[in-house]
Design a protein around this motif. Structure first.
Motif, PDB file in Angstrom:
ATOM      1  N   LEU A   1       0.781  -1.198   0.001  1.00 44.54           N
ATOM      2  CA  LEU A   1      -0.030   0.118   0.075  1.00 44.54           C
ATOM      3  C   LEU A   1       0.998   1.278   0.196  1.00 44.54           C
ATOM      4  CD1 LEU A   1      -2.790   1.116   0.075  1.00 44.54           C
ATOM      5  CD2 LEU A   1      -2.626   1.119   2.661  1.00 44.54           C
ATOM      6  N   TRP A   2       1.780   1.385   0.716  1.00 43.18           N
ATOM      7  CA  TRP A   2       2.928   2.395   0.987  1.00 43.18           C
ATOM      8  C   TRP A   2       3.556   2.600  -0.527  1.00 43.18           C
ATOM      9  CZ3 TRP A   2       8.096   3.169   0.576  1.00 43.18           C
ATOM     10  CH2 TRP A   2       8.536   4.507   0.884  1.00 43.18           C
ATOM     11  N   LEU A   3       3.966   1.522  -1.101  1.00 44.28           N
ATOM     12  CA  LEU A   3       4.717   1.680  -2.365  1.00 44.28           C
ATOM     13  C   LEU A   3       3.822   2.272  -3.540  1.00 44.28           C
ATOM     14  CD1 LEU A   3       7.074  -1.569  -2.344  1.00 44.28           C
ATOM     15  CD2 LEU A   3       7.691   0.634  -2.041  1.00 44.28           C
ATOM     16  N   GLU A   4       2.415   1.956  -3.326  1.00 43.24           N
ATOM     17  CA  GLU A   4       1.563   2.235  -4.390  1.00 43.24           C
ATOM     18  C   GLU A   4       1.309   3.622  -4.317  1.00 43.24           C
ATOM     19  OE1 GLU A   4      -0.610   2.560  -7.522  1.00 43.24           O
ATOM     20  OE2 GLU A   4       0.379   0.585  -7.010  1.00 43.24           O
ATOM     21  N   LYS A   5       1.206   4.195  -3.003  1.00 43.24           N
ATOM     22  CA  LYS A   5       1.166   5.526  -2.965  1.00 43.24           C
ATOM     23  C   LYS A   5       2.245   6.260  -3.470  1.00 43.24           C
ATOM     24  CE  LYS A   5      -0.235   9.018   0.376  1.00 43.24           C
ATOM     25  NZ  LYS A   5      -0.734   9.908  -0.450  1.00 43.24           N
ATOM     26  N   GLN A   6       3.510   5.817  -2.962  1.00 36.36           N
ATOM     27  CA  GLN A   6       4.569   6.379  -3.596  1.00 36.36           C
ATOM     28  C   GLN A   6       4.913   6.266  -5.045  1.00 36.36           C
ATOM     29  OE1 GLN A   6       6.598   7.932  -1.387  1.00 36.36           O
ATOM     30  NE2 GLN A   6       5.175   7.603  -0.056  1.00 36.36           N
ATOM     31  N   ARG A   7       4.534   5.313  -5.615  1.00 37.38           N
ATOM     32  CA  ARG A   7       4.467   5.158  -7.050  1.00 37.38           C
ATOM     33  C   ARG A   7       3.368   6.349  -7.744  1.00 37.38           C
ATOM     34  NH1 ARG A   7       2.809   0.145  -7.801  1.00 37.38           N
ATOM     35  NH2 ARG A   7       4.874  -0.701  -7.461  1.00 37.38           N
TER      36      ARG A   7
ATOM     37  N   THR B   1       6.224  13.083 -12.624  1.00 38.52           N
ATOM     38  CA  THR B   1       6.925  12.734 -13.940  1.00 38.52           C
ATOM     39  C   THR B   1       5.752  12.987 -15.188  1.00 38.52           C
ATOM     40  OG1 THR B   1       6.238  10.428 -13.923  1.00 38.52           O
ATOM     41  CG2 THR B   1       8.493  11.049 -13.147  1.00 38.52           C
ATOM     42  N   ASN B   2       4.745  12.797 -14.809  1.00 43.58           N
ATOM     43  CA  ASN B   2       3.637  13.429 -15.823  1.00 43.58           C
ATOM     44  C   ASN B   2       3.636  14.899 -16.003  1.00 43.58           C
ATOM     45  OD1 ASN B   2       2.985  10.565 -16.437  1.00 43.58           O
ATOM     46  ND2 ASN B   2       0.939  10.721 -15.264  1.00 43.58           N
TER      47      ASN B   2
END
Length: 111
Positions: free
Chosen positions: A84-90, A97-98
């Protein structure tokens, strides 16, 4: 996000060592005894048990004793918090970047 901080800290600390990552990878195939887990590593059993204890303290594994054998089992819950944390960071970094891509393409001079 603060609600996951202690769990994240413990899990990331557990994952910071290649021996512990190897143990977790092995436990991904199913439960194993401490002796089976220690077999591929060239270290004294007391040293290996420190890794097991840290994995258990982080919540990544559970251990139970069957007779004289300690069996270890992988626990999925801590990895859900990390995911969950990694998904938020991603998501955050993809948004950055967009916006950068949009800025670069909008400010380029026409050819």
């Amino acid at each position: 996000m603060a609600q996951f901080s202690p769990t994240l800290d413990l899990v990331f600390h557990a994952l910071s060592d290649p021996t512990r990552r190897a143990v977790l990878a092995r436990l991904g195939r199913g439960p194993a005894s401490v002796g089976e887990l220690a077999e591929p590593f060239s270290m004294a059993l007391p040293s290996f048990l420190k890794h097991i204890r840290l994995l258990e303290d982080s919540g990544c594994i559970l251990t139970h004793k069957t007779g004289r054998t300690r069996i270890c089992t992988l626990v999925a819950d801590p990895f859900s918090a990390v995911e969950l944390w990694l998904e938020k960071q991603r998501s955050t970094w993809e948004a950055h970047t967009n916006r950068l891509e949009q800025f670069v393409t909008e400010t380029q001079e026409p050819s």
